[in-house]
Design a protein around this motif. Structure first.
Motif, PDB file in Angstrom:
ATOM      1  N   LEU A 116       0.845  -1.208  -0.166  1.00  0.00           N
ATOM      2  CA  LEU A 116       0.016  -0.127  -0.122  1.00  0.00           C
ATOM      3  C   LEU A 116       0.985   1.337   0.077  1.00  0.00           C
ATOM      4  O   LEU A 116       0.635   2.140  -0.723  1.00  0.00           O
ATOM      5  N   LEU A 117       1.811   1.236   0.799  1.00  0.00           N
ATOM      6  CA  LEU A 117       2.881   2.209   1.009  1.00  0.00           C
ATOM      7  C   LEU A 117       3.615   2.768  -0.306  1.00  0.00           C
ATOM      8  O   LEU A 117       3.865   3.679  -0.725  1.00  0.00           O
ATOM      9  N   LYS A 118       3.888   1.343  -1.084  1.00  0.00           N
ATOM     10  CA  LYS A 118       4.525   1.478  -2.237  1.00  0.00           C
ATOM     11  C   LYS A 118       3.526   1.843  -3.460  1.00  0.00           C
ATOM     12  O   LYS A 118       4.088   1.956  -4.861  1.00  0.00           O
ATOM     13  N   GLY A 119       2.156   2.006  -3.355  1.00  0.00           N
ATOM     14  CA  GLY A 119       1.240   1.956  -4.267  1.00  0.00           C
ATOM     15  C   GLY A 119       1.518   0.812  -5.418  1.00  0.00           C
ATOM     16  O   GLY A 119       0.971   0.837  -6.434  1.00  0.00           O
ATOM     17  N   ASP A 120       1.748  -0.311  -4.531  1.00  0.00           N
ATOM     18  CA  ASP A 120       1.880  -1.464  -5.310  1.00  0.00           C
ATOM     19  C   ASP A 120       0.285  -2.320  -5.542  1.00  0.00           C
ATOM     20  O   ASP A 120       0.326  -3.386  -4.469  1.00  0.00           O
ATOM     21  N   TRP A 121      -0.441  -2.136  -6.253  1.00  0.00           N
ATOM     22  CA  TRP A 121      -1.867  -2.607  -6.022  1.00  0.00           C
ATOM     23  C   TRP A 121      -1.920  -4.115  -6.319  1.00  0.00           C
ATOM     24  O   TRP A 121      -2.733  -4.811  -5.514  1.00  0.00           O
ATOM     25  N   HIS A 122      -1.188  -4.634  -7.379  1.00  0.00           N
ATOM     26  CA  HIS A 122      -1.046  -5.939  -7.655  1.00  0.00           C
ATOM     27  C   HIS A 122      -0.454  -6.606  -6.429  1.00  0.00           C
ATOM     28  O   HIS A 122      -0.834  -7.643  -5.994  1.00  0.00           O
ATOM     29  N   GLY A 123       0.541  -6.078  -5.947  1.00  0.00           N
ATOM     30  CA  GLY A 123       1.155  -6.589  -4.644  1.00  0.00           C
ATOM     31  C   GLY A 123       0.228  -6.766  -3.521  1.00  0.00           C
ATOM     32  O   GLY A 123       0.125  -7.733  -2.790  1.00  0.00           O
TER      33      GLY A 123
ATOM     34  N   GLU B 114      -3.206  -6.943  -3.550  1.00  0.00           N
ATOM     35  CA  GLU B 114      -3.925  -8.062  -3.962  1.00  0.00           C
ATOM     36  C   GLU B 114      -3.480  -9.473  -3.950  1.00  0.00           C
ATOM     37  O   GLU B 114      -3.957 -10.351  -3.370  1.00  0.00           O
ATOM     38  N   GLN B 115      -2.258  -9.567  -4.183  1.00  0.00           N
ATOM     39  CA  GLN B 115      -1.702 -10.847  -3.953  1.00  0.00           C
ATOM     40  C   GLN B 115      -1.458 -11.211  -2.538  1.00  0.00           C
ATOM     41  O   GLN B 115      -1.726 -12.387  -2.156  1.00  0.00           O
ATOM     42  N   SER B 116      -0.747 -10.273  -1.839  1.00  0.00           N
ATOM     43  CA  SER B 116      -0.764 -10.557  -0.334  1.00  0.00           C
ATOM     44  C   SER B 116      -1.959 -10.769   0.421  1.00  0.00           C
ATOM     45  O   SER B 116      -2.004 -11.535   1.121  1.00  0.00           O
ATOM     46  N   ALA B 117      -2.979  -9.867   0.158  1.00  0.00           N
ATOM     47  CA  ALA B 117      -4.206 -10.280   0.681  1.00  0.00           C
ATOM     48  C   ALA B 117      -4.726 -11.652   0.400  1.00  0.00           C
ATOM     49  O   ALA B 117      -5.450 -12.247   1.244  1.00  0.00           O
ATOM     50  N   LEU B 118      -4.655 -12.051  -0.946  1.00  0.00           N
ATOM     51  CA  LEU B 118      -5.050 -13.363  -1.222  1.00  0.00           C
ATOM     52  C   LEU B 118      -4.334 -14.366  -0.621  1.00  0.00           C
ATOM     53  O   LEU B 118      -5.021 -15.486  -0.116  1.00  0.00           O
ATOM     54  N   SER B 119      -3.001 -14.197  -0.422  1.00  0.00           N
ATOM     55  CA  SER B 119      -2.254 -15.181  -0.053  1.00  0.00           C
ATOM     56  C   SER B 119      -2.830 -15.521   1.652  1.00  0.00           C
ATOM     57  O   SER B 119      -2.850 -16.649   1.927  1.00  0.00           O
ATOM     58  N   ILE B 120      -3.045 -14.167   2.126  1.00  0.00           N
ATOM     59  CA  ILE B 120      -3.425 -14.427   3.647  1.00  0.00           C
ATOM     60  C   ILE B 120      -4.457 -15.017   3.614  1.00  0.00           C
ATOM     61  O   ILE B 120      -4.842 -15.641   4.668  1.00  0.00           O
ATOM     62  N   GLY B 121      -5.483 -14.469   2.938  1.00  0.00           N
ATOM     63  CA  GLY B 121      -7.171 -14.924   2.947  1.00  0.00           C
ATOM     64  C   GLY B 121      -7.136 -16.411   2.617  1.00  0.00           C
ATOM     65  O   GLY B 121      -7.884 -17.160   3.268  1.00  0.00           O
TER      66      GLY B 121
ATOM     67  N   LYS C  92       8.733 -13.042  -1.560  1.00  0.00           N
ATOM     68  CA  LYS C  92       8.755 -13.191  -3.130  1.00  0.00           C
ATOM     69  C   LYS C  92       8.558 -11.925  -3.858  1.00  0.00           C
ATOM     70  O   LYS C  92       9.002 -11.856  -4.969  1.00  0.00           O
ATOM     71  N   ARG C  93       7.723 -11.056  -3.267  1.00  0.00           N
ATOM     72  CA  ARG C  93       7.261  -9.972  -3.930  1.00  0.00           C
ATOM     73  C   ARG C  93       8.606  -8.673  -3.977  1.00  0.00           C
ATOM     74  O   ARG C  93       8.947  -8.342  -5.001  1.00  0.00           O
ATOM     75  N   TYR C  94       9.167  -8.695  -2.843  1.00  0.00           N
ATOM     76  CA  TYR C  94      10.178  -7.704  -2.797  1.00  0.00           C
ATOM     77  C   TYR C  94      11.712  -8.243  -2.340  1.00  0.00           C
ATOM     78  O   TYR C  94      12.524  -7.213  -2.516  1.00  0.00           O
ATOM     79  N   GLY C  95      11.812  -9.502  -2.261  1.00  0.00           N
ATOM     80  CA  GLY C  95      13.239  -9.979  -2.018  1.00  0.00           C
ATOM     81  C   GLY C  95      13.467 -10.023  -0.598  1.00  0.00           C
ATOM     82  O   GLY C  95      12.656  -9.955   0.406  1.00  0.00           O
ATOM     83  N   TRP C  96      14.437 -10.762  -0.257  1.00  0.00           N
ATOM     84  CA  TRP C  96      15.038 -11.119   1.065  1.00  0.00           C
ATOM     85  C   TRP C  96      15.143  -9.964   2.065  1.00  0.00           C
ATOM     86  O   TRP C  96      15.183  -9.915   3.040  1.00  0.00           O
TER      87      TRP C  96
ATOM     88  N   GLY D 107       1.765 -18.108   0.510  1.00  0.00           N
ATOM     89  CA  GLY D 107       2.439 -17.034  -0.133  1.00  0.00           C
ATOM     90  C   GLY D 107       3.172 -17.100  -1.313  1.00  0.00           C
ATOM     91  O   GLY D 107       3.398 -16.297  -2.226  1.00  0.00           O
ATOM     92  N   TRP D 108       3.841 -18.156  -1.375  1.00  0.00           N
ATOM     93  CA  TRP D 108       4.860 -18.586  -2.500  1.00  0.00           C
ATOM     94  C   TRP D 108       4.284 -18.785  -3.951  1.00  0.00           C
ATOM     95  O   TRP D 108       4.508 -18.286  -4.936  1.00  0.00           O
ATOM     96  N   LEU D 109       2.952 -19.501  -3.677  1.00  0.00           N
ATOM     97  CA  LEU D 109       2.184 -19.907  -4.923  1.00  0.00           C
ATOM     98  C   LEU D 109       1.284 -18.675  -5.547  1.00  0.00           C
ATOM     99  O   LEU D 109       1.033 -18.588  -6.774  1.00  0.00           O
ATOM    100  N   LEU D 110       0.717 -17.790  -4.522  1.00  0.00           N
ATOM    101  CA  LEU D 110      -0.119 -16.773  -4.959  1.00  0.00           C
ATOM    102  C   LEU D 110       0.593 -15.213  -5.164  1.00  0.00           C
ATOM    103  O   LEU D 110      -0.156 -14.402  -5.570  1.00  0.00           O
ATOM    104  N   THR D 111       1.778 -15.350  -5.079  1.00  0.00           N
ATOM    105  CA  THR D 111       2.541 -14.034  -5.152  1.00  0.00           C
ATOM    106  C   THR D 111       3.526 -14.301  -6.227  1.00  0.00           C
ATOM    107  O   THR D 111       4.228 -15.202  -6.443  1.00  0.00           O
ATOM    108  N   ARG D 112       3.608 -13.136  -7.050  1.00  0.00           N
ATOM    109  CA  ARG D 112       4.636 -13.255  -8.114  1.00  0.00           C
ATOM    110  C   ARG D 112       5.713 -12.120  -7.874  1.00  0.00           C
ATOM    111  O   ARG D 112       5.249 -11.020  -7.099  1.00  0.00           O
TER     112      ARG D 112
END
Length: 200
Positions: free
Chosen positions: A68-75, A77-84, A127-131, A170-175
């Motif tokens: 949200l802070l980064k304005g990464d709306w796809h990120g 969505e993916q994070s919310a889906l992974s957690i859900g 997965k989205r932003y790195g280690w 998290g790993w399967l639902l995030t790119r």
């Protein structure tokens, strides 16, 4: 000596493009968890239970807040889906395989929902932003799992199952932020599988 004290007094996160967002989403929550775990209340089951809930909320908040802070709306969505998905799968398994909690409070011990949601958020961030973001998030998620056992709410195998479930979600639902390939699980009334989505 002055330079050493200056570096200790002002910790810096290097190789991160948005260090302010990282500090607010990861470093501050990590400090809060460490303070909670060091308090006298953390020695009791109730204290560990409170600490596990706080750390879960912090890592899930980071999982949703950083995109949200980064304005990464796809990120986001993916994070919310992974957690859900991790949360929903956990609840399904709790009903399918009822197991009494160590403290006898209910029969929903397996798997740990706090842990699965925490690891889903951590895996999504990694997965989205790195280690650089993933490691602090995994510290919070791991603390959550340990605290659930210390709180007498779960057995170790409950926490391990929750961690695996959250990690897979998290790993399967995030790119990755720049990835053109995404794996998407699907399910019907009699079938389930994984679909590959690629952009060219």
């Amino acid at each position: 000596m002055d330079r050493f004290l200056e570096n200790v007094a002002e910790p810096r996160l290097v190789t991160m493009t948005d260090s302010r967002a990282l500090r607010s989403a990861v470093a501050l929550p990590l400090s809060a968890v460490l303070l909670v775990s060091a308090s006298p209340a953390a020695a009791s089951h109730h204290g560990w239970n409170t600490a596990s809930t706080i750390s879960r909320d912090l890592v899930v908040g980071a999982g949703l807040g950083l995109p949200l802070l980064k304005g990464d709306w796809h990120g986001l969505e993916q994070s919310a889906l992974s957690i859900g998905v991790a949360g929903a799968a956990t609840q399904g398994l709790k009903y399918a395989f009822p197991e009494e909690r160590p403290d006898g409070s209910s029969n929903k011990s397996f798997p740990s929902g706090h842990t699965s949601m925490s690891f889903a958020a951590a895996a999504s961030l990694h997965k989205r932003y790195g280690w650089q973001v993933g490691i602090p998030a995994y510290v919070l998620a791991s603390f959550t799992g340990v605290a659930r056992v210390k709180a007498d709410k779960h057995y170790v195998h409950d926490v391990l199952a929750g961690a695996v479930l959250g990690e897979a979600s998290g790993w399967l639902l995030t790119r990755r932020h720049d990835s053109k390939v995404q794996w998407l699980p699907w399910a019907g009334t009699r079938e389930a599988g994984v679909a590959l989505n690629a952009r060219f």
